[in-house]
Design a protein around this motif. Structure first.
Motif, short mmCIF file in Angstrom:
data_model
loop_
_atom_site.label_atom_id
_atom_site.label_comp_id
_atom_site.label_asym_id
_atom_site.label_seq_id
_atom_site.Cartn_x
_atom_site.Cartn_y
_atom_site.Cartn_z
N MET A 1 0.83 -1.18 0.00
CA MET A 1 0.00 0.00 0.00
C MET A 1 0.88 1.25 0.00
O MET A 1 0.53 2.24 -0.61
CB MET A 1 -0.93 -0.01 1.21
CG MET A 1 -2.02 1.02 1.11
SD MET A 1 -3.24 1.02 2.41
CE MET A 1 -4.03 -0.53 2.24
N CYS A 2 2.00 1.14 0.66
CA CYS A 2 2.92 2.27 0.72
C CYS A 2 3.39 2.63 -0.69
O CYS A 2 3.42 3.79 -1.06
CB CYS A 2 4.10 1.89 1.61
SG CYS A 2 5.22 3.25 1.90
N SER A 3 3.72 1.60 -1.47
CA SER A 3 4.17 1.86 -2.84
C SER A 3 3.04 2.42 -3.69
O SER A 3 3.28 3.20 -4.61
CB SER A 3 4.75 0.60 -3.47
OG SER A 3 3.79 -0.42 -3.48
N PHE A 4 1.79 2.06 -3.41
CA PHE A 4 0.66 2.62 -4.13
C PHE A 4 0.58 4.13 -3.88
O PHE A 4 0.28 4.89 -4.78
CB PHE A 4 -0.65 1.96 -3.69
CG PHE A 4 -0.93 0.64 -4.36
CD1 PHE A 4 0.09 -0.24 -4.65
CD2 PHE A 4 -2.21 0.27 -4.66
CE1 PHE A 4 -0.16 -1.45 -5.25
CE2 PHE A 4 -2.47 -0.94 -5.26
CZ PHE A 4 -1.45 -1.80 -5.57
N GLY A 5 0.82 4.53 -2.63
CA GLY A 5 0.82 5.96 -2.31
C GLY A 5 1.89 6.70 -3.08
O GLY A 5 1.68 7.81 -3.58
N VAL A 6 3.06 6.09 -3.19
CA VAL A 6 4.18 6.72 -3.91
C VAL A 6 3.89 6.77 -5.41
O VAL A 6 4.05 7.80 -6.06
CB VAL A 6 5.50 5.98 -3.63
CG1 VAL A 6 6.61 6.47 -4.53
CG2 VAL A 6 5.88 6.12 -2.16
N VAL A 7 3.43 5.65 -5.96
CA VAL A 7 3.23 5.55 -7.40
C VAL A 7 2.00 6.33 -7.88
O VAL A 7 2.08 7.12 -8.82
CB VAL A 7 3.12 4.07 -7.84
CG1 VAL A 7 2.72 3.95 -9.30
CG2 VAL A 7 4.43 3.35 -7.59
N PHE A 8 0.86 6.11 -7.22
CA PHE A 8 -0.39 6.68 -7.72
C PHE A 8 -0.72 8.06 -7.17
O PHE A 8 -1.39 8.84 -7.82
CB PHE A 8 -1.56 5.73 -7.43
CG PHE A 8 -1.46 4.42 -8.14
CD1 PHE A 8 -1.57 4.36 -9.53
CD2 PHE A 8 -1.24 3.25 -7.45
CE1 PHE A 8 -1.47 3.16 -10.20
CE2 PHE A 8 -1.15 2.04 -8.11
CZ PHE A 8 -1.26 1.99 -9.49
N LEU A 9 -0.29 8.34 -5.94
CA LEU A 9 -0.65 9.61 -5.32
C LEU A 9 0.53 10.57 -5.18
O LEU A 9 0.40 11.63 -4.59
CB LEU A 9 -1.28 9.36 -3.94
CG LEU A 9 -2.52 8.47 -3.94
CD1 LEU A 9 -2.98 8.21 -2.52
CD2 LEU A 9 -3.63 9.09 -4.76
N ARG A 10 1.68 10.15 -5.69
CA ARG A 10 2.89 10.97 -5.65
C ARG A 10 3.30 11.37 -4.23
O ARG A 10 3.82 12.45 -4.00
CB ARG A 10 2.73 12.21 -6.51
CG ARG A 10 2.23 11.96 -7.91
CD ARG A 10 3.30 12.23 -8.93
NE ARG A 10 2.76 12.22 -10.28
CZ ARG A 10 2.82 11.16 -11.08
NH1 ARG A 10 3.34 10.06 -10.66
NH2 ARG A 10 2.35 11.22 -12.30
N GLU A 11 3.04 10.48 -3.27
CA GLU A 11 3.49 10.73 -1.90
C GLU A 11 4.99 10.51 -1.85
O GLU A 11 5.54 9.66 -2.54
CB GLU A 11 2.78 9.79 -0.92
CG GLU A 11 1.31 10.03 -0.80
CD GLU A 11 0.60 9.05 0.12
OE1 GLU A 11 -0.60 9.21 0.31
OE2 GLU A 11 1.26 8.11 0.63
N ARG A 12 5.65 11.28 -1.04
CA ARG A 12 7.10 11.17 -0.89
C ARG A 12 7.42 10.47 0.42
O ARG A 12 6.76 10.68 1.43
CB ARG A 12 7.73 12.54 -0.91
CG ARG A 12 7.51 13.26 -2.21
CD ARG A 12 8.75 14.03 -2.58
NE ARG A 12 8.56 14.74 -3.82
CZ ARG A 12 9.08 14.33 -4.96
NH1 ARG A 12 9.79 13.25 -5.00
NH2 ARG A 12 8.88 15.02 -6.05
N LEU A 13 8.45 9.65 0.37
CA LEU A 13 8.91 8.95 1.56
C LEU A 13 10.20 9.59 2.06
O LEU A 13 11.09 9.90 1.27
CB LEU A 13 9.17 7.47 1.28
CG LEU A 13 7.97 6.62 0.86
CD1 LEU A 13 8.41 5.20 0.57
CD2 LEU A 13 6.90 6.62 1.94
N ALA A 14 10.29 9.76 3.38
CA ALA A 14 11.53 10.22 3.98
C ALA A 14 12.54 9.08 3.94
O ALA A 14 12.19 7.92 3.68
CB ALA A 14 11.27 10.65 5.43
N LYS A 15 13.82 9.38 4.21
CA LYS A 15 14.86 8.35 4.15
C LYS A 15 14.58 7.20 5.11
O LYS A 15 14.76 6.03 4.76
CB LYS A 15 16.23 8.97 4.45
CG LYS A 15 16.72 9.87 3.34
CD LYS A 15 18.04 10.51 3.67
CE LYS A 15 18.43 11.48 2.57
NZ LYS A 15 19.64 12.22 2.88
N LEU A 16 14.14 7.52 6.32
CA LEU A 16 13.82 6.46 7.28
C LEU A 16 12.64 5.61 6.79
O LEU A 16 12.59 4.41 7.03
CB LEU A 16 13.50 7.04 8.66
CG LEU A 16 14.67 7.31 9.58
CD1 LEU A 16 14.21 7.98 10.86
CD2 LEU A 16 15.44 6.04 9.90
#
Length: 178
Positions: A1-16
């Motif tokens: 689900m985390c990758s869905f947020g990044v791929v589809f919603l353009r959410e950014r992940l911090a380094k941690l």
């Protein structure tokens, strides 16, 4: 689900958070290698829930309206299946007492309440947080299996869940630091 947020919603992940996702992926990889292939059932459930979470995030509707629409969409399939059961194998509705029927009816409300809460929260939280929260349930199931039902806790299981729990710890730490 985390990758869905990044791929589809353009959410950014911090380094941690990237490290957390990597740890969880290693844990899942350990299970895949140990089993000798992809655990299709174990992957299908989180993928369908990831799509469900994504849809809840992007569809603009109040939680109650959203649940009503879901119920309306699935009701014909459920009714058809109940009809099939009633003419072939029988259903619990045909053979149980009134207390059981009342408990089954009450189960609808017990099921709908968490769905309403999930829908309300999924719209307010980034999808990557919702995704990591999904690791809590399998962890609780593992604990119940090992501690209550005496299921074996192998080295592979310890390694896999150790990686997953390390990922959860990193993710929680990244949220606290924010």
């Amino acid at each position: 689900m985390c990758s869905f947020g990044v791929v589809f919603l353009r959410e950014r992940l911090a380094k941690l958070q990237i490290a957390a996702v990597s740890c969880a992926a290693v844990g899942i990889g350990v299970i895949i290698v140990h089993n000798g292939g992809l655990p299709w059932v174990a992957l299908t459930l989180p993928l369908t829930f990831a799509f469900y979470g994504l849809l809840k995030k992007i569809i603009i509707a109040q939680p109650m309206t959203s649940i009503l629409l879901e119920t309306l969409l699935i009701s014909p399939l459920a009714a058809g299946y109940l009809y099939y059961l009633s003419i072939n194998e029988g259903t619990v509705y045909q053979s149980c007492d009134m207390n059981t029927l009342l408990l089954l009816a009450g189960a609808g409300a017990v099921t709908a309440t968490p769905m309403l809460l999930f829908t309300a929260c999924a719209r307010k939280l980034p999808l990557n947080i919702v995704g990591f929260l999904q690791y809590i349930s399998p962890s609780i199931s593992l604990m119940i299996g090992v501690l209550i039902y005496g299921e074996p806790f192998t080295g592979t299981t310890a390694t896999a869940f150790g990686c997953i729990w390390a990922g959860l710890a990193l993710f929680i730490w990244s949220q606290i630091r924010r």
